[in-house]
Design a protein around this motif. Structure first.
Motif, PDB file in Angstrom:
ATOM      1  N   HIS A 141      -1.781   3.525   8.905  1.00  0.00           N
ATOM      2  CA  HIS A 141      -1.280   2.158   8.720  1.00  0.00           C
ATOM      3  C   HIS A 141      -2.282   1.102   9.198  1.00  0.00           C
ATOM      4  N   ILE A 154       0.185   6.264   1.981  1.00  0.00           N
ATOM      5  CA  ILE A 154      -0.684   6.246   3.153  1.00  0.00           C
ATOM      6  C   ILE A 154      -0.761   7.657   3.741  1.00  0.00           C
ATOM      7  N   CYS A 198      -3.151   0.248  -3.869  1.00  0.00           N
ATOM      8  CA  CYS A 198      -3.028  -1.019  -3.152  1.00  0.00           C
ATOM      9  C   CYS A 198      -2.856  -2.135  -4.173  1.00  0.00           C
ATOM     10  N   SER A 231      -4.895   6.017  -2.201  1.00  0.00           N
ATOM     11  CA  SER A 231      -3.655   5.250  -2.164  1.00  0.00           C
ATOM     12  C   SER A 231      -3.741   4.048  -3.095  1.00  0.00           C
ATOM     13  N   VAL A 279      -5.525   1.188   8.709  1.00  0.00           N
ATOM     14  CA  VAL A 279      -6.395   0.968   7.554  1.00  0.00           C
ATOM     15  C   VAL A 279      -5.661   0.153   6.492  1.00  0.00           C
ATOM     16  N   ALA A 280      -4.343   0.395   6.348  1.00  0.00           N
ATOM     17  CA  ALA A 280      -3.552  -0.361   5.368  1.00  0.00           C
ATOM     18  C   ALA A 280      -3.524  -1.839   5.726  1.00  0.00           C
ATOM     19  N   VAL A 329       0.868  -1.171   0.000  1.00  0.00           N
ATOM     20  CA  VAL A 329       0.000   0.000   0.000  1.00  0.00           C
ATOM     21  C   VAL A 329       0.904   1.220   0.000  1.00  0.00           C
ATOM     22  N   ALA A 370      -6.877  -3.311   5.005  1.00  0.00           N
ATOM     23  CA  ALA A 370      -7.017  -3.537   3.563  1.00  0.00           C
ATOM     24  C   ALA A 370      -6.289  -4.803   3.141  1.00  0.00           C
ATOM     25  N   VAL A 381      -6.576   5.562   2.301  1.00  0.00           N
ATOM     26  CA  VAL A 381      -5.856   4.878   3.384  1.00  0.00           C
ATOM     27  C   VAL A 381      -5.248   5.951   4.292  1.00  0.00           C
TER      28      VAL A 381
END
Length: 412
Positions: A70, A44, A52, A50, A72-73, A41, A76, A67
């Protein structure tokens, strides 16, 4: 048993999902066969979306989404892995832990479950690793809140170098600086050098070999390995030291700084920022920090690019000489990292004229390596038949080392 290995930047998150079940010491275990998925990703926290991407077997997908952090990353990533159609997991709970290739913990050098003490130790070293520690700390705190039942493991890059003798780790400074402020030669790229130690022992068929591991890339370091342990390394207190790197200065006399402050009118902070971002190969060549660009410019006759290559090679050879003396000889040189694996020019220059030390490179093997090694994953020997010292290219696998150490940290 599945470990998600995370490699964080301030605005990026790269990962690999690895299967570490069973006996990992078995000769039948091939790390590349244990990668179930990989992804990344980028951007961020950016105001825009972002990018992905994920690869699971033959499936590859790229998408864009917001995003903001981190956490949320990672979410994901878990959503990608558990996707009903293309994922490789039924549920996120199948992940046993997240392992981090953490950089600098100072007094906490090892592999640890992330707790408040680990985070405090990392924060104490923020000034020594400003580009690495703050984003890791922020992400770890966020993930502890968001996934309270998922163990987080910090595998510090300094750990492999804990076996270096004190006489090779101590700076000639007041002892209080060392004892109270953790100012000593720590060494980094530990996961990479550990992997090389393990794989080289397999290829050489012995555990007591004297090896120089040359991790050469955007960030570069050498490590002397004896009996499978680190006994000397080029990086010191911070990842900025040792060899000149992409845009990092490498070794530099600190007493030049007062003169530069006086002559340039810049502050210490401004000069340190320049040394960390405009030094190294970029500073020498005044073109690029990417060795491919520098090699191309040198081929066209650019003198500054030629100088950059020469300085890089001379520093590698200087440190190699000290390592050979420290180990009382040498059995193998291993090249790894983006430059080590791909630049036949650098490998040849490093090994040139060392016949008297029993180091003889097969120039044809070296030049043809990238073509001939594709089916072997980049691994191959480059030494001449009459060479007393073996010369190898071994692609590193830092994530595999982090995953194995994370497995041990959670008691499995």
């Amino acid at each position: 048993m599945l470990i998600l290995v995370a490699n964080l930047g301030s605005t990026s998150f790269k990962y690999k999902l690895l299967d570490v079940s069973g006996d990992l010491q078995s000769p039948d275990v091939r790390p590349d066969d244990r990668v179930l998925a990989r992804g990344a990703v980028e951007r961020i926290g950016d105001a825009s979306t972002s990018r992905c991407e994920v690869t699971i077997g033959d499936y590859h997908n790229e998408s864009e989404m917001a995003v903001p952090d981190h956490g949320v990353a990672v979410q994901a990533c878990l959503d990608q892995l558990t996707d009903p159609q293309n994922g490789c997991l039924k549920d996120a709970s199948e992940v046993s832990a997240i392992g981090f290739k953490a950089v600098h913990g100072g007094r906490k050098s090892g592999t640890f479950l992330v707790d408040d003490d680990v985070l405090d130790a990392m924060a104490e070293m923020n000034a020594a690793a400003p580009a690495h520690n703050p984003p890791y700390i922020a992400a770890m705190k966020l993930l502890r809140e968001r996934f309270p039942n998922l163990p987080l493991v910090a595998a510090f890059e300094t750990e492999f170098h804990d076996t270096i003798p004190k006489a090779r780790r101590a700076y000639a400074i007041p002892s209080k600086w060392r004892d109270e402020y953790q100012v000593q030669k720590w060494g980094f790229h530990g996961s990479s050098h550990r992997f090389i130690a393990e794989r080289a022992a397999e290829l050489l068929g012995r555990d007591d070999a004297r090896i120089i591991s040359c991790h050469l890339g955007g960030s570069s370091s050498l490590t002397a390995i004896q009996n499978g342990q680190s006994v000397m390394t080029t990086m010191g207190m911070t990842p900025q030291t040792g060899l000149p790197q992409n845009n990092r200065v490498g070794d530099f006399d600190p007493f030049a700084l007062p003169l530069l402050i006086e002559r340039t009118g810049q502050s210490l902070e401004e000069l340190l920022k320049q040394l960390a971002s405009e030094g190294g190969l970029k500073g020498l060549s005044e073109k690029s920090g990417d060795l491919r660009d520098i090699e191309a410019a040198a081929d066209e006759g650019d003198e500054k690019s030629k100088l950059a290559l020469s300085v890089f090679v001379e520093e590698i050879r200087r440190h190699m000489g000290g390592m050979i003396v420290a180990m009382g000889g040498l059995d193998a040189i291993v090249f790894t990292g983006g430059i080590g694996e791909n630049s036949d020019v650098i490998r040849q220059a490093v090994c040139a004229g060392l016949d008297g030390l029993g180091i003889q490179l097969d120039t044809t093997k070296n030049q043809n390596h990238r073509t001939e090694s594709k089916n072997a994953g980049g691994e191959g020997s480059l030494h001449d038949g009459s060479s007393n010292v073996q010369i190898w290219v071994i692609p590193t696998n830092e994530e595999w080392i982090v995953a194995k150490r994370a497995k041990k940290a959670i008691g499995c």
